[in-house]
Design a protein around this motif. Structure first.
Motif, mmCIF file in Angstrom:
data_model
loop_
_atom_site.group_PDB
_atom_site.id
_atom_site.type_symbol
_atom_site.label_atom_id
_atom_site.label_comp_id
_atom_site.label_asym_id
_atom_site.label_seq_id
_atom_site.Cartn_x
_atom_site.Cartn_y
_atom_site.Cartn_z
ATOM 1 N N VAL A 14 -45.687 -27.024 -49.805
ATOM 2 C CA VAL A 14 -46.144 -25.663 -49.569
ATOM 3 C C VAL A 14 -47.196 -25.620 -48.468
ATOM 4 C CG1 VAL A 14 -47.109 -23.621 -50.705
ATOM 5 C CG2 VAL A 14 -45.656 -25.150 -51.985
ATOM 6 N N LEU A 68 -41.157 -23.481 -44.739
ATOM 7 C CA LEU A 68 -40.809 -24.179 -45.968
ATOM 8 C C LEU A 68 -39.309 -24.420 -46.038
ATOM 9 C CD1 LEU A 68 -42.896 -21.980 -48.439
ATOM 10 C CD2 LEU A 68 -43.577 -24.123 -47.371
ATOM 11 N N TYR A 111 -43.157 -22.832 -54.056
ATOM 12 C CA TYR A 111 -44.081 -21.750 -53.715
ATOM 13 C C TYR A 111 -43.880 -20.528 -54.609
ATOM 14 C CZ TYR A 111 -46.481 -18.229 -50.853
ATOM 15 O OH TYR A 111 -47.312 -17.225 -50.420
ATOM 16 N N ARG A 135 -43.714 -18.320 -45.530
ATOM 17 C CA ARG A 135 -44.336 -17.833 -46.756
ATOM 18 C C ARG A 135 -44.404 -16.313 -46.777
ATOM 19 N NH1 ARG A 135 -49.226 -21.002 -46.079
ATOM 20 N NH2 ARG A 135 -48.106 -22.686 -45.116
#
Length: 72
Positions: free
Chosen positions: A10, A15, A23, A55
């Motif tokens: 993370v 990712l 996450y 994210r």
């Protein structure tokens, strides 16, 4: 004896599926389903299963499921 360094899945801006699963605290299957149905923004890198996520994209996807509490 060489030490094995494990990367924090993370900690990166981008990712992979494992990092996205970690996450969001959801299974990889759930993340793949969101990609398959078109609900989760992603980038395909090189091959069919090589996916990358930011994210911020995961947060946006999660936000659509937020429920507002109404006063009783």
């Amino acid at each position: 004896m060489a030490a094995i360094l494990r990367r924090d899945p993370v900690g990166d801006e981008w990712l992979d599926i494992e990092g996205a699963s970690h996450y969001t605290k959801l299974s990889r299957h759930t993340v793949y389903d969101a990609v398959r149905t078109g609900g989760l923004r992603h980038v395909r890198v090189g091959g069919r299963l090589r996916l990358r996520f930011k994210r911020a994209w995961l947060d946006q996807w999660f936000e659509q499921f937020a429920v507002q509490n109404e006063p009783v």
